[in-house]
Scaffold this motif. Structure first.
Motif, PDB file in Angstrom:
ATOM      1  N   LEU A 160       0.833  -1.212   0.000  1.00  0.00           N
ATOM      2  CA  LEU A 160       0.000   0.000   0.000  1.00  0.00           C
ATOM      3  C   LEU A 160       0.866   1.260   0.000  1.00  0.00           C
ATOM      4  O   LEU A 160       0.546   2.242  -0.674  1.00  0.00           O
ATOM      5  N   LEU A 161       1.965   1.213   0.758  1.00  0.00           N
ATOM      6  CA  LEU A 161       2.843   2.385   0.828  1.00  0.00           C
ATOM      7  C   LEU A 161       3.599   2.608  -0.479  1.00  0.00           C
ATOM      8  O   LEU A 161       3.984   3.737  -0.786  1.00  0.00           O
ATOM      9  N   ASP A 162       3.787   1.540  -1.248  1.00  0.00           N
ATOM     10  CA  ASP A 162       4.357   1.714  -2.591  1.00  0.00           C
ATOM     11  C   ASP A 162       3.396   2.502  -3.477  1.00  0.00           C
ATOM     12  O   ASP A 162       3.817   3.281  -4.338  1.00  0.00           O
ATOM     13  N   ILE A 163       2.086   2.298  -3.242  1.00  0.00           N
ATOM     14  CA  ILE A 163       1.063   2.997  -4.020  1.00  0.00           C
ATOM     15  C   ILE A 163       0.876   4.422  -3.507  1.00  0.00           C
ATOM     16  O   ILE A 163       0.759   5.377  -4.280  1.00  0.00           O
ATOM     17  N   GLU A 164       0.850   4.549  -2.166  1.00  0.00           N
ATOM     18  CA  GLU A 164       0.555   5.845  -1.539  1.00  0.00           C
ATOM     19  C   GLU A 164       1.542   6.081  -0.386  1.00  0.00           C
ATOM     20  O   GLU A 164       1.243   5.803   0.771  1.00  0.00           O
ATOM     21  N   PRO A 174      -2.318   6.549   8.001  1.00  0.00           N
ATOM     22  CA  PRO A 174      -2.831   5.309   8.592  1.00  0.00           C
ATOM     23  C   PRO A 174      -2.066   4.057   8.155  1.00  0.00           C
ATOM     24  O   PRO A 174      -1.919   3.117   8.943  1.00  0.00           O
ATOM     25  N   TYR A 175      -1.568   4.029   6.912  1.00  0.00           N
ATOM     26  CA  TYR A 175      -0.791   2.865   6.475  1.00  0.00           C
ATOM     27  C   TYR A 175       0.511   2.760   7.269  1.00  0.00           C
ATOM     28  O   TYR A 175       0.902   1.680   7.716  1.00  0.00           O
ATOM     29  N   TRP A 176       1.203   3.888   7.446  1.00  0.00           N
ATOM     30  CA  TRP A 176       2.438   3.887   8.231  1.00  0.00           C
ATOM     31  C   TRP A 176       2.161   3.484   9.680  1.00  0.00           C
ATOM     32  O   TRP A 176       2.933   2.745  10.296  1.00  0.00           O
TER      33      TRP A 176
END
Length: 229
Positions: free
Chosen positions: A46-50, A55-57
């Motif tokens: 997900l962090l590669d996308i955004e 919240p992902y971090w």
């Protein structure tokens, strides 16, 4: 209800598996069910996308926290806060990590921020701050924060909460270092009123007696603690 949640995810997987919202749901589910390696993999995707999604971090930080990888969790919290410096949950987990690393000063600073942003209940933050000051042997400050915890429970009309046992015993230990032994023993008695079969109370009581050089009384308390647990 993780089994029911899994059933609904499986229904949507074929259609939505490559959408970030569905991936985020999968990551949250994996975290909630302690499938931490799977959750980490998805959060990183997900962090590669955004890459600036707070919240992902924070989700990634939680995974590392539950794996006891404190430094990695702090790093993930820092990325979360770089994207949004008002995200209270990241401060809360960063504080917990510093607490377990015995870095009391940074733990206290982040607990204060987490409380300010309403990310954790104040009584929980105050409790950890009290312990952190105790770890620094700043016993008066520790005692002041334990008082804040007790005040919160009294304001809420919850004087019989089992959570108060930890507060009373921690405050009693702080008071023993301030040589306020009578008050410390009174707190142990208050803890017994909530649950007389809690070994931690008698362990604390034994430490108080040792501080007073009353070894026979200490031995009785320690024996009672062992009898219970």
């Amino acid at each position: 209800y993780p089994d029911m949640a899994k059933e609904w995810m499986e229904k949507g997987e074929k259609t939505y598996s490559e959408t970030k919202e569905f991936m985020a749901l999968q990551a949250d589910y994996a975290l909630a069910t302690q499938q931490l390696d799977s959750a980490i993999k998805i959060y990183n995707q997900l962090l590669d996308i955004e890459p600036y999604n707070t919240p992902y971090w924070t989700g990634l930080a939680k995974c590392y926290f539950f794996q006891s990888k404190w430094s990695k969790a702090i790093e993930a919290c820092d990325f979360a806060l770089a994207a949004d410096d008002q995200y209270g949950e990241a401060y809360a987990y960063k504080a917990h990590c510093f607490f377990y690393l015995n870095n009391s000063d940074d733990a206290i600073e982040n607990y204060q921020k987490a409380i300010e942003l309403k990310a954790i209940p104040p009584e929980l933050g105050y409790m950890f701050m009290g312990i952190s000051y105790g770890n620094k042997e700043e016993w008066q400050k520790a005692d002041d924060y334990y008082d804040k915890v007790i005040e919160r429970f009294e304001e809420d009309g919850d004087k019989q909460s089992i959570l108060l046992i930890d507060t009373y015993t921690s405050k009693a230990f702080a008071l023993s270092h301030l040589e306020r032994y009578k008050e410390a023993h009174e707190l142990c008695e208050k803890a017994k009123e909530i649950n007389p079969n809690e070994g931690l109370i008698y362990l604390t009581e034994g430490k108080l007696y040792l501080a007073e050089e009353l070894e026979d009384e200490a031995a009785i308390s320690f024996e009672k603690a062992i009898e219970i647990n």
